[in-house]
Design a protein around this motif. Sequence first.
Motif, mmCIF file in Angstrom:
data_model
loop_
_atom_site.group_PDB
_atom_site.id
_atom_site.type_symbol
_atom_site.label_atom_id
_atom_site.label_comp_id
_atom_site.label_asym_id
_atom_site.label_seq_id
_atom_site.Cartn_x
_atom_site.Cartn_y
_atom_site.Cartn_z
ATOM 1 N N LEU A 30 0.832 -1.202 0.000
ATOM 2 C CA LEU A 30 0.000 0.000 0.000
ATOM 3 C C LEU A 30 0.867 1.252 0.000
ATOM 4 O O LEU A 30 0.621 2.182 -0.764
ATOM 5 C CB LEU A 30 -0.948 -0.002 1.197
ATOM 6 C CG LEU A 30 -1.865 1.208 1.333
ATOM 7 C CD1 LEU A 30 -2.725 1.385 0.085
ATOM 8 C CD2 LEU A 30 -2.744 1.052 2.566
ATOM 9 N N ARG A 31 1.875 1.285 0.848
ATOM 10 C CA ARG A 31 2.768 2.449 0.882
ATOM 11 C C ARG A 31 3.461 2.658 -0.461
ATOM 12 O O ARG A 31 3.596 3.783 -0.927
ATOM 13 C CB ARG A 31 3.814 2.267 1.983
ATOM 14 C CG ARG A 31 3.285 2.612 3.345
ATOM 15 C CD ARG A 31 4.442 2.739 4.331
ATOM 16 N NE ARG A 31 3.987 3.368 5.537
ATOM 17 C CZ ARG A 31 3.852 2.749 6.701
ATOM 18 N NH1 ARG A 31 4.144 1.476 6.795
ATOM 19 N NH2 ARG A 31 3.436 3.402 7.754
ATOM 20 N N ARG A 32 3.907 1.569 -1.081
ATOM 21 C CA ARG A 32 4.565 1.664 -2.382
ATOM 22 C C ARG A 32 3.600 2.240 -3.423
ATOM 23 O O ARG A 32 3.969 3.111 -4.210
ATOM 24 C CB ARG A 32 5.053 0.278 -2.806
ATOM 25 C CG ARG A 32 6.175 0.309 -3.805
ATOM 26 C CD ARG A 32 6.787 -1.063 -4.069
ATOM 27 N NE ARG A 32 7.029 -1.835 -2.865
ATOM 28 C CZ ARG A 32 6.510 -3.042 -2.625
ATOM 29 N NH1 ARG A 32 5.731 -3.627 -3.505
ATOM 30 N NH2 ARG A 32 6.776 -3.685 -1.513
ATOM 31 N N ALA A 33 2.354 1.759 -3.426
ATOM 32 C CA ALA A 33 1.360 2.245 -4.392
ATOM 33 C C ALA A 33 1.022 3.714 -4.165
ATOM 34 O O ALA A 33 0.782 4.456 -5.115
ATOM 35 C CB ALA A 33 0.098 1.397 -4.316
ATOM 36 N N LEU A 34 1.004 4.131 -2.884
ATOM 37 C CA LEU A 34 0.691 5.529 -2.559
ATOM 38 C C LEU A 34 1.891 6.457 -2.734
ATOM 39 O O LEU A 34 1.743 7.674 -2.702
ATOM 40 C CB LEU A 34 0.188 5.636 -1.113
ATOM 41 C CG LEU A 34 -1.159 5.000 -0.801
ATOM 42 C CD1 LEU A 34 -1.407 4.988 0.706
ATOM 43 C CD2 LEU A 34 -2.277 5.729 -1.521
ATOM 44 N N GLY A 35 3.086 5.880 -2.886
ATOM 45 C CA GLY A 35 4.290 6.691 -2.959
ATOM 46 C C GLY A 35 4.639 7.262 -1.597
ATOM 47 O O GLY A 35 5.194 8.358 -1.491
ATOM 48 N N ASP A 36 4.326 6.517 -0.555
ATOM 49 C CA ASP A 36 4.513 6.969 0.820
ATOM 50 C C ASP A 36 5.814 6.412 1.379
ATOM 51 O O ASP A 36 6.221 5.304 1.052
ATOM 52 C CB ASP A 36 3.329 6.481 1.665
ATOM 53 C CG ASP A 36 3.242 7.164 3.010
ATOM 54 O OD1 ASP A 36 3.795 8.262 3.162
ATOM 55 O OD2 ASP A 36 2.600 6.593 3.903
ATOM 56 N N CYS A 37 6.429 7.183 2.232
ATOM 57 C CA CYS A 37 7.665 6.770 2.898
ATOM 58 C C CYS A 37 7.325 6.347 4.323
ATOM 59 O O CYS A 37 6.782 7.145 5.087
ATOM 60 C CB CYS A 37 8.664 7.919 2.905
ATOM 61 S SG CYS A 37 10.180 7.518 3.781
#
Length: 159
Positions: free
Chosen positions: A83-90
Amino acid sequence: MSIALSFRPDDRPFALARVSIEPLLNQIERDGTVVRVERKVMLLLLLLAQHADCVLTRETILHTLWPDSDSNDEALTQAGSKLRRALGDCPRAGAIIQTIRKVRYRLNGPVMYYESSARTSGARIFTGPVPMTGKGRNRFIRIAIASVVVAFLLNFVKV
């Protein structure tokens, strides 16, 4: 002791930070790029979105999304990572999904649901066949009758 939340996914499209989410299509659009995710990953996002700005424990998330299995921390870790990867979240910065001491999660920022007329992706949901009325129905009947007559004549007249 953990408690499972009463959770019914809200499949309305919404925006969060700088991304658009299409729950029914399991896709996240960020910076013009569309990323498709697994359904469990989307369900994790929907659960966090429905409880935006609330802190949810790992156990609550596990028992809510994986109620019939032995709650496996690895399943949540993998879904959170995807999910973080898809959102571009760190994960360290916690810009969109904030991790609190590895046992709790919180979705930061407002969740803004789209009005049905404000959709930009043009995705349509199939709601069933559209009934034929008026000229469309009459044309269909005429073509059907003509097809039967032609088939009869071809069968009757052997050339």
